[in-house]
Design a protein around this motif. Structure first.
Motif, PDB file in Angstrom:
ATOM      1  N   LEU A   1       0.851  -1.190   0.000  1.00  0.00           N
ATOM      2  CA  LEU A   1       0.000   0.000   0.000  1.00  0.00           C
ATOM      3  C   LEU A   1       0.887   1.240   0.000  1.00  0.00           C
ATOM      4  O   LEU A   1       1.937   1.266   0.622  1.00  0.00           O
ATOM      5  CB  LEU A   1      -0.897   0.020   1.243  1.00  0.00           C
ATOM      6  CG  LEU A   1      -1.977  -1.055   1.333  1.00  0.00           C
ATOM      7  CD1 LEU A   1      -2.669  -0.983   2.701  1.00  0.00           C
ATOM      8  CD2 LEU A   1      -3.003  -0.901   0.237  1.00  0.00           C
ATOM      9  N   PRO A   2       0.468   2.313  -0.675  1.00  0.00           N
ATOM     10  CA  PRO A   2      -0.705   2.377  -1.555  1.00  0.00           C
ATOM     11  C   PRO A   2      -0.395   1.770  -2.927  1.00  0.00           C
ATOM     12  O   PRO A   2       0.757   1.647  -3.310  1.00  0.00           O
ATOM     13  CB  PRO A   2      -0.962   3.874  -1.680  1.00  0.00           C
ATOM     14  CG  PRO A   2       0.397   4.482  -1.564  1.00  0.00           C
ATOM     15  CD  PRO A   2       1.158   3.609  -0.590  1.00  0.00           C
ATOM     16  N   CYS A   3      -1.453   1.413  -3.646  1.00  0.00           N
ATOM     17  CA  CYS A   3      -1.310   0.880  -4.997  1.00  0.00           C
ATOM     18  C   CYS A   3      -2.310   1.586  -5.903  1.00  0.00           C
ATOM     19  O   CYS A   3      -3.528   1.465  -5.701  1.00  0.00           O
ATOM     20  CB  CYS A   3      -1.564  -0.628  -5.010  1.00  0.00           C
ATOM     21  SG  CYS A   3      -1.428  -1.390  -6.653  1.00  0.00           S
ATOM     22  N   ALA A   4      -1.809   2.343  -6.858  1.00  0.00           N
ATOM     23  CA  ALA A   4      -2.696   3.016  -7.805  1.00  0.00           C
ATOM     24  C   ALA A   4      -3.504   1.985  -8.568  1.00  0.00           C
ATOM     25  O   ALA A   4      -3.009   0.897  -8.883  1.00  0.00           O
ATOM     26  CB  ALA A   4      -1.879   3.874  -8.771  1.00  0.00           C
ATOM     27  N   THR A   5      -4.755   2.309  -8.865  1.00  0.00           N
ATOM     28  CA  THR A   5      -5.647   1.371  -9.538  1.00  0.00           C
ATOM     29  C   THR A   5      -6.362   2.053 -10.692  1.00  0.00           C
ATOM     30  O   THR A   5      -6.832   3.187 -10.554  1.00  0.00           O
ATOM     31  CB  THR A   5      -6.695   0.808  -8.558  1.00  0.00           C
ATOM     32  OG1 THR A   5      -6.032   0.219  -7.446  1.00  0.00           O
ATOM     33  CG2 THR A   5      -7.559  -0.246  -9.229  1.00  0.00           C
ATOM     34  N   VAL A   6      -6.418   1.354 -11.828  1.00  0.00           N
ATOM     35  CA  VAL A   6      -7.191   1.816 -12.980  1.00  0.00           C
ATOM     36  C   VAL A   6      -8.243   0.761 -13.272  1.00  0.00           C
ATOM     37  O   VAL A   6      -7.918  -0.396 -13.540  1.00  0.00           O
ATOM     38  CB  VAL A   6      -6.303   2.035 -14.221  1.00  0.00           C
ATOM     39  CG1 VAL A   6      -7.167   2.444 -15.420  1.00  0.00           C
ATOM     40  CG2 VAL A   6      -5.246   3.091 -13.942  1.00  0.00           C
ATOM     41  N   SER A   7      -9.497   1.154 -13.202  1.00  0.00           N
ATOM     42  CA  SER A   7     -10.615   0.251 -13.478  1.00  0.00           C
ATOM     43  C   SER A   7     -11.303   0.694 -14.761  1.00  0.00           C
ATOM     44  O   SER A   7     -11.525   1.892 -14.970  1.00  0.00           O
ATOM     45  CB  SER A   7     -11.606   0.260 -12.309  1.00  0.00           C
ATOM     46  OG  SER A   7     -12.776  -0.461 -12.632  1.00  0.00           O
TER      47      SER A   7
ATOM     48  N   GLN B   1       3.888   0.610  -8.891  1.00  0.00           N
ATOM     49  CA  GLN B   1       3.059  -0.420  -9.504  1.00  0.00           C
ATOM     50  C   GLN B   1       1.653   0.125  -9.674  1.00  0.00           C
ATOM     51  O   GLN B   1       1.229   1.023  -8.958  1.00  0.00           O
ATOM     52  CB  GLN B   1       3.044  -1.696  -8.660  1.00  0.00           C
ATOM     53  CG  GLN B   1       2.530  -1.505  -7.240  1.00  0.00           C
ATOM     54  CD  GLN B   1       2.618  -2.779  -6.413  1.00  0.00           C
ATOM     55  OE1 GLN B   1       3.293  -3.733  -6.781  1.00  0.00           O
ATOM     56  NE2 GLN B   1       1.918  -2.815  -5.293  1.00  0.00           N
ATOM     57  N   VAL B   2       0.949  -0.418 -10.645  1.00  0.00           N
ATOM     58  CA  VAL B   2      -0.426  -0.006 -10.913  1.00  0.00           C
ATOM     59  C   VAL B   2      -1.250  -1.261 -11.173  1.00  0.00           C
ATOM     60  O   VAL B   2      -0.867  -2.117 -11.964  1.00  0.00           O
ATOM     61  CB  VAL B   2      -0.530   0.944 -12.124  1.00  0.00           C
ATOM     62  CG1 VAL B   2      -1.990   1.369 -12.338  1.00  0.00           C
ATOM     63  CG2 VAL B   2       0.356   2.169 -11.936  1.00  0.00           C
ATOM     64  N   LEU B   3      -2.386  -1.337 -10.502  1.00  0.00           N
ATOM     65  CA  LEU B   3      -3.308  -2.446 -10.715  1.00  0.00           C
ATOM     66  C   LEU B   3      -4.334  -2.037 -11.762  1.00  0.00           C
ATOM     67  O   LEU B   3      -5.020  -1.023 -11.615  1.00  0.00           O
ATOM     68  CB  LEU B   3      -4.021  -2.810  -9.412  1.00  0.00           C
ATOM     69  CG  LEU B   3      -5.036  -3.948  -9.490  1.00  0.00           C
ATOM     70  CD1 LEU B   3      -4.332  -5.274  -9.771  1.00  0.00           C
ATOM     71  CD2 LEU B   3      -5.848  -4.035  -8.202  1.00  0.00           C
ATOM     72  N   VAL B   4      -4.446  -2.825 -12.828  1.00  0.00           N
ATOM     73  CA  VAL B   4      -5.437  -2.596 -13.879  1.00  0.00           C
ATOM     74  C   VAL B   4      -6.510  -3.669 -13.753  1.00  0.00           C
ATOM     75  O   VAL B   4      -6.189  -4.853 -13.699  1.00  0.00           O
ATOM     76  CB  VAL B   4      -4.796  -2.665 -15.279  1.00  0.00           C
ATOM     77  CG1 VAL B   4      -5.869  -2.610 -16.363  1.00  0.00           C
ATOM     78  CG2 VAL B   4      -3.806  -1.525 -15.463  1.00  0.00           C
ATOM     79  N   VAL B   5      -7.769  -3.254 -13.683  1.00  0.00           N
ATOM     80  CA  VAL B   5      -8.872  -4.210 -13.619  1.00  0.00           C
ATOM     81  C   VAL B   5      -9.910  -3.847 -14.672  1.00  0.00           C
ATOM     82  O   VAL B   5     -10.404  -2.717 -14.698  1.00  0.00           O
ATOM     83  CB  VAL B   5      -9.549  -4.244 -12.235  1.00  0.00           C
ATOM     84  CG1 VAL B   5     -10.571  -5.377 -12.183  1.00  0.00           C
ATOM     85  CG2 VAL B   5      -8.530  -4.408 -11.129  1.00  0.00           C
ATOM     86  N   VAL B   6     -10.199  -4.792 -15.542  1.00  0.00           N
ATOM     87  CA  VAL B   6     -11.249  -4.618 -16.551  1.00  0.00           C
ATOM     88  C   VAL B   6     -12.345  -5.614 -16.221  1.00  0.00           C
ATOM     89  O   VAL B   6     -12.096  -6.820 -16.135  1.00  0.00           O
ATOM     90  CB  VAL B   6     -10.709  -4.866 -17.969  1.00  0.00           C
ATOM     91  CG1 VAL B   6     -11.814  -4.679 -18.999  1.00  0.00           C
ATOM     92  CG2 VAL B   6      -9.549  -3.921 -18.265  1.00  0.00           C
ATOM     93  N   ALA B   7     -13.564  -5.123 -16.006  1.00  0.00           N
ATOM     94  CA  ALA B   7     -14.663  -5.992 -15.589  1.00  0.00           C
ATOM     95  C   ALA B   7     -15.934  -5.630 -16.337  1.00  0.00           C
ATOM     96  O   ALA B   7     -16.227  -4.451 -16.536  1.00  0.00           O
ATOM     97  CB  ALA B   7     -14.890  -5.868 -14.078  1.00  0.00           C
ATOM     98  N   ASP B   8     -16.684  -6.651 -16.738  1.00  0.00           N
ATOM     99  CA  ASP B   8     -17.961  -6.422 -17.400  1.00  0.00           C
ATOM    100  C   ASP B   8     -18.954  -7.507 -17.030  1.00  0.00           C
ATOM    101  O   ASP B   8     -18.622  -8.692 -17.017  1.00  0.00           O
ATOM    102  CB  ASP B   8     -17.793  -6.378 -18.923  1.00  0.00           C
ATOM    103  CG  ASP B   8     -17.448  -4.976 -19.405  1.00  0.00           C
ATOM    104  OD1 ASP B   8     -18.221  -4.051 -19.110  1.00  0.00           O
ATOM    105  OD2 ASP B   8     -16.401  -4.824 -20.043  1.00  0.00           O
ATOM    106  N   THR B   9     -20.157  -7.069 -16.715  1.00  0.00           N
ATOM    107  CA  THR B   9     -21.257  -7.970 -16.409  1.00  0.00           C
ATOM    108  C   THR B   9     -22.404  -7.627 -17.340  1.00  0.00           C
ATOM    109  O   THR B   9     -23.136  -6.661 -17.110  1.00  0.00           O
ATOM    110  CB  THR B   9     -21.716  -7.811 -14.943  1.00  0.00           C
ATOM    111  OG1 THR B   9     -20.587  -7.972 -14.082  1.00  0.00           O
ATOM    112  CG2 THR B   9     -22.764  -8.848 -14.588  1.00  0.00           C
TER     113      THR B   9
END
Length: 241
Positions: A74-80, A157-165
């Motif tokens: 922590l912290p970890c930048a996040t792109v959703s 570091q950067v966390l990338v999350v791509v999500a679709d429902t």
């Protein structure tokens, strides 16, 4: 344009393929017809907290938690990024409003595009930079390009999350992903991967928006080079030794 980066870890979650064996079989056959639908359990969360999570949040939490396993700094930048967002919840709210004249304030609050990412950062106690993108079909690549810009700005570091429902109720005309999913990539600075965009002047129609699932398939089949075609935009992925 092109950008370079390292993928330290990645994970995928869905309501159809669950086990590594099921994902590998899907990568070869690209069929989930014989797999039952089941939301991720997110067993790492306390029961009281996970009860409030809808399917999009469960998918994002499951994939992100696995991608950060062993490197949960922590912290970890996040792109959703999401194409559908909370469309299923929004449709339920519209129907409730038409029928009852009122909606649940909690459900309404969770229908906002960046609500799931907000839930994630609050659960982790992470005050790092968060970016929620509403994207065109090339959402995965858009999110990665944004993450690389954050890395170049000094993030470790950067966390990338791509999500679709995809919505379950009939909508026409509409294009739906084959099943609900979330893909999480933990990026660091480096040159292990190159992502390059080029223009396709001969195409006018956009391609499918679930490029994240295509990415998973290529990785499971051990491919090192491939191209995602989004109509007038081509994104070229290449892994360097």
């Amino acid at each position: 344009m092109q950008c370079f980066f390292k993928i330290k870890n990645w994970a995928v979650s869905s309501n159809r393929p669950h086990t590594p064996e099921q994902w590998q079989a899907w990568a070869v056959q690209q069929s989930v017809a014989d797999l039952p639908e089941r939301a991720p359990e997110v067993a790492f969360m306390p029961a009281m907290q996970r009860r409030r999570l809808g399917l999009p949040a469960r998918l994002l939490f499951e994939a992100a938690h696995q991608a950060l396993a062993g490197c949960d700094a922590l912290p970890c930048a996040t792109v959703s990024a999401s194409h559908d967002g909370e469309i299923a919840r929004s449709l339920e709210l519209w129907l409730a409003l038409l029928k009852d004249g009122t909606v649940s304030p909690t459900s309404f609050g969770l229908s906002v595009h960046n609500a799931v990412l907000g839930q994630w950062s609050m659960w982790r106690g992470d005050t790092g930079e968060n970016t929620a993108l509403a994207v065109l079909p090339d959402g995965l690549e858009t999110a990665v390009a944004e993450a690389v810009a954050i890395l170049q700005d000094g993030a470790k570091q950067v966390l990338v999350v791509v999500a679709d429902t995809p919505a379950a109720v009939p909508l026409r005309p509409v294009v739906r992903a084959p099943f609900a999913y979330a893909l999480a990539l933990l990026l660091e600075a480096g040159d292990e991967w190159c992502l390059r965009r080029s223009v396709n002047d001969t195409a006018a129609l956009a391609g499918d928006y679930w490029g994240a699932l295509s990415w998973v398939r290529h990785r499971l089949l051990a491919h090192r080079n491939w191209t995602h075609d989004y109509g007038n935009r081509l994104w070229h992925w290449s892994q360097h030794p």
